[in-house]
Design a protein around this motif. Structure first.
Motif, PDB file in Angstrom:
ATOM      1  N   THR A  19       3.642   8.616  13.066  1.00 10.00           N
ATOM      2  CA  THR A  19       2.419   7.953  13.530  1.00 10.00           C
ATOM      3  C   THR A  19       1.248   8.300  12.623  1.00 10.00           C
ATOM      4  OG1 THR A  19       3.235   8.107  15.798  1.00 10.00           O
ATOM      5  CG2 THR A  19       0.903   7.635  15.515  1.00 10.00           C
ATOM      6  N   LEU A  20       1.136   9.542  12.223  1.00  9.05           N
ATOM      7  CA  LEU A  20       0.065   9.983  11.335  1.00  9.05           C
ATOM      8  C   LEU A  20       0.182   9.310   9.970  1.00  9.05           C
ATOM      9  CD1 LEU A  20      -2.368  11.832  10.872  1.00  9.05           C
ATOM     10  CD2 LEU A  20      -0.767  13.615  10.149  1.00  9.05           C
ATOM     11  N   ILE A  21       1.365   9.239   9.420  1.00 10.57           N
ATOM     12  CA  ILE A  21       1.583   8.606   8.112  1.00 10.57           C
ATOM     13  C   ILE A  21       1.263   7.120   8.172  1.00 10.57           C
ATOM     14  CG2 ILE A  21       3.353   7.991   6.422  1.00 10.57           C
ATOM     15  CD1 ILE A  21       4.601  10.754   6.950  1.00 10.57           C
ATOM     16  N   VAL A  22       1.706   6.439   9.216  1.00  7.81           N
ATOM     17  CA  VAL A  22       1.431   5.010   9.369  1.00  7.81           C
ATOM     18  C   VAL A  22      -0.083   4.781   9.497  1.00  7.81           C
ATOM     19  CG1 VAL A  22       1.691   3.025  10.916  1.00  7.81           C
ATOM     20  CG2 VAL A  22       3.679   4.394  10.297  1.00  7.81           C
ATOM     21  N   ALA A  23      -0.767   5.625  10.263  1.00  5.75           N
ATOM     22  CA  ALA A  23      -2.221   5.495  10.425  1.00  5.75           C
ATOM     23  C   ALA A  23      -2.935   5.713   9.092  1.00  5.75           C
ATOM     24  CB  ALA A  23      -2.718   6.481  11.471  1.00  5.75           C
ATOM     25  N   LEU A  24      -2.501   6.684   8.299  1.00  6.72           N
ATOM     26  CA  LEU A  24      -3.098   6.925   6.984  1.00  6.72           C
ATOM     27  C   LEU A  24      -2.885   5.746   6.036  1.00  6.72           C
ATOM     28  CD1 LEU A  24      -2.297  10.705   6.342  1.00  6.72           C
ATOM     29  CD2 LEU A  24      -4.533   9.662   6.674  1.00  6.72           C
ATOM     30  N   VAL A  25      -1.696   5.181   6.027  1.00  6.03           N
ATOM     31  CA  VAL A  25      -1.396   4.041   5.149  1.00  6.03           C
ATOM     32  C   VAL A  25      -2.228   2.828   5.564  1.00  6.03           C
ATOM     33  CG1 VAL A  25       0.408   2.388   4.482  1.00  6.03           C
ATOM     34  CG2 VAL A  25       0.895   4.836   4.484  1.00  6.03           C
ATOM     35  N   VAL A  26      -2.337   2.552   6.850  1.00  4.64           N
ATOM     36  CA  VAL A  26      -3.137   1.417   7.331  1.00  4.64           C
ATOM     37  C   VAL A  26      -4.615   1.644   7.004  1.00  4.64           C
ATOM     38  CG1 VAL A  26      -3.946   0.230   9.417  1.00  4.64           C
ATOM     39  CG2 VAL A  26      -1.517   0.705   9.123  1.00  4.64           C
ATOM     40  N   GLY A  27      -5.106   2.845   7.226  1.00  3.35           N
ATOM     41  CA  GLY A  27      -6.506   3.159   6.918  1.00  3.35           C
ATOM     42  C   GLY A  27      -6.804   3.032   5.431  1.00  3.35           C
ATOM     43  N   LEU A  28      -5.923   3.543   4.589  1.00  3.52           N
ATOM     44  CA  LEU A  28      -6.091   3.434   3.143  1.00  3.52           C
ATOM     45  C   LEU A  28      -6.050   1.976   2.693  1.00  3.52           C
ATOM     46  CD1 LEU A  28      -6.403   5.040   0.510  1.00  3.52           C
ATOM     47  CD2 LEU A  28      -3.924   5.071   0.346  1.00  3.52           C
ATOM     48  N   GLY A  29      -5.147   1.206   3.263  1.00  2.23           N
ATOM     49  CA  GLY A  29      -5.061  -0.223   2.930  1.00  2.23           C
ATOM     50  C   GLY A  29      -6.322  -0.980   3.321  1.00  2.23           C
ATOM     51  N   ALA A  30      -6.844  -0.675   4.503  1.00  2.00           N
ATOM     52  CA  ALA A  30      -8.083  -1.324   4.952  1.00  2.00           C
ATOM     53  C   ALA A  30      -9.254  -0.942   4.058  1.00  2.00           C
ATOM     54  CB  ALA A  30      -8.375  -0.950   6.403  1.00  2.00           C
ATOM     55  N   THR A  31      -9.319   0.315   3.656  1.00  2.00           N
ATOM     56  CA  THR A  31     -10.395   0.778   2.771  1.00  2.00           C
ATOM     57  C   THR A  31     -10.342   0.076   1.419  1.00  2.00           C
ATOM     58  OG1 THR A  31     -10.366   2.943   3.845  1.00  2.00           O
ATOM     59  CG2 THR A  31     -11.422   2.810   1.680  1.00  2.00           C
ATOM     60  N   VAL A  32      -9.179  -0.007   0.825  1.00  2.00           N
ATOM     61  CA  VAL A  32      -9.021  -0.683  -0.469  1.00  2.00           C
ATOM     62  C   VAL A  32      -9.361  -2.164  -0.331  1.00  2.00           C
ATOM     63  CG1 VAL A  32      -7.330  -1.371  -2.212  1.00  2.00           C
ATOM     64  CG2 VAL A  32      -7.373   0.976  -1.404  1.00  2.00           C
ATOM     65  N   GLY A  33      -8.912  -2.788   0.731  1.00  2.00           N
ATOM     66  CA  GLY A  33      -9.213  -4.203   0.951  1.00  2.00           C
ATOM     67  C   GLY A  33     -10.705  -4.463   1.084  1.00  2.00           C
ATOM     68  N   LEU A  34     -11.423  -3.627   1.832  1.00  2.00           N
ATOM     69  CA  LEU A  34     -12.867  -3.781   1.985  1.00  2.00           C
ATOM     70  C   LEU A  34     -13.605  -3.533   0.660  1.00  2.00           C
ATOM     71  CD1 LEU A  34     -13.415  -2.138   5.488  1.00  2.00           C
ATOM     72  CD2 LEU A  34     -13.630  -4.562   4.886  1.00  2.00           C
ATOM     73  N   MET A  35     -13.138  -2.571  -0.125  1.00  2.00           N
ATOM     74  CA  MET A  35     -13.761  -2.308  -1.433  1.00  2.00           C
ATOM     75  C   MET A  35     -13.595  -3.508  -2.364  1.00  2.00           C
ATOM     76  SD  MET A  35     -12.916   1.753  -2.082  1.00  2.00           S
ATOM     77  CE  MET A  35     -12.638   1.460  -3.777  1.00  2.00           C
ATOM     78  N   LEU A  36     -12.401  -4.073  -2.394  1.00  2.00           N
ATOM     79  CA  LEU A  36     -12.164  -5.243  -3.242  1.00  2.00           C
ATOM     80  C   LEU A  36     -13.005  -6.437  -2.792  1.00  2.00           C
ATOM     81  CD1 LEU A  36      -8.308  -5.030  -3.807  1.00  2.00           C
ATOM     82  CD2 LEU A  36     -10.122  -4.562  -5.466  1.00  2.00           C
ATOM     83  N   TYR A  37     -13.154  -6.614  -1.502  1.00  2.00           N
ATOM     84  CA  TYR A  37     -13.981  -7.696  -0.979  1.00  2.00           C
ATOM     85  C   TYR A  37     -15.441  -7.503  -1.396  1.00  2.00           C
ATOM     86  CZ  TYR A  37     -16.318 -10.768   2.333  1.00  2.00           C
ATOM     87  OH  TYR A  37     -17.111 -11.738   2.894  1.00  2.00           O
TER      88      TYR A  37
END
Length: 161
Positions: free
Chosen positions: A10-28
């Motif tokens: 659960t912790l690993i999945v939450a970290l991957v989703v959070g990192l993905g959202a952060t990268v997506g917002l930065m690119l936007y």
């Protein structure tokens, strides 16, 4: 599944989703602040890959100010001029004080918004100088300290041998 492993997963999945959202917002955010550079020919005819800017798009354009095209409004700071490279000219409208190096036949870079197919409303105009530019103070100092060498005819022939 072991509760300990479940917690780790659960912790690993939450970290991957959070990192993905952060990268997506930065690119936007970076995409929103990107100003593409065009030449006047590319603006009118499109880039070699076929892309053309759309009306309302922020962009940068660079070229030479066309001789005789600068038109100033006597009641305000509004200036319009044409910029060209090897092809068609594009009209740039600017409301503000132009740089000191701005003049006809000089290279400029303007940043603004595309109003129609050949008109840009600029909010910044930068004048470019040639690569041989040297401030007058430095040119004068170099003349004083770097006197050209005077050779006699005998010295020149002696250096050839």
């Amino acid at each position: 599944m072991n509760p300990r492993r479940k917690k780790r997963l659960t912790l690993i999945v939450a970290l991957v989703v959070g990192l993905g959202a952060t990268v997506g917002l930065m690119l936007y955010a970076l995409n929103q602040n990107m100003d593409l550079f065009y030449t006047p020919t590319e603006l009118v005819q499109g880039k070699p890959d076929g892309t053309k800017p759309s009306v309302g798009q922020r962009l940068r354009i660079g070229g030479m100010v066309v001789d005789g095209s600068v038109s100033r409004d006597p009641n305000s700071l509004k200036v319009s001029f044409q910029v060209a490279d090897v092809g068609p000219a594009v009209t740039i409208v600017y409301d503000g004080i132009l740089p000191d190096l701005f003049r006809e036949g000089q290279g400029i870079v303007a940043q603004g918004v595309l109003v129609d197919a050949t008109t840009i409303e600029a909010h910044e105009v930068l004048a470019k100088h040639d690569e041989e530019y040297m401030p007058p103070e430095i040119a004068e100092a170099m003349k004083k300290t770097h006197e050209p060498l005077q050779y006699t005819e005998a010295q020149m022939q002696g250096s050839v041998q």
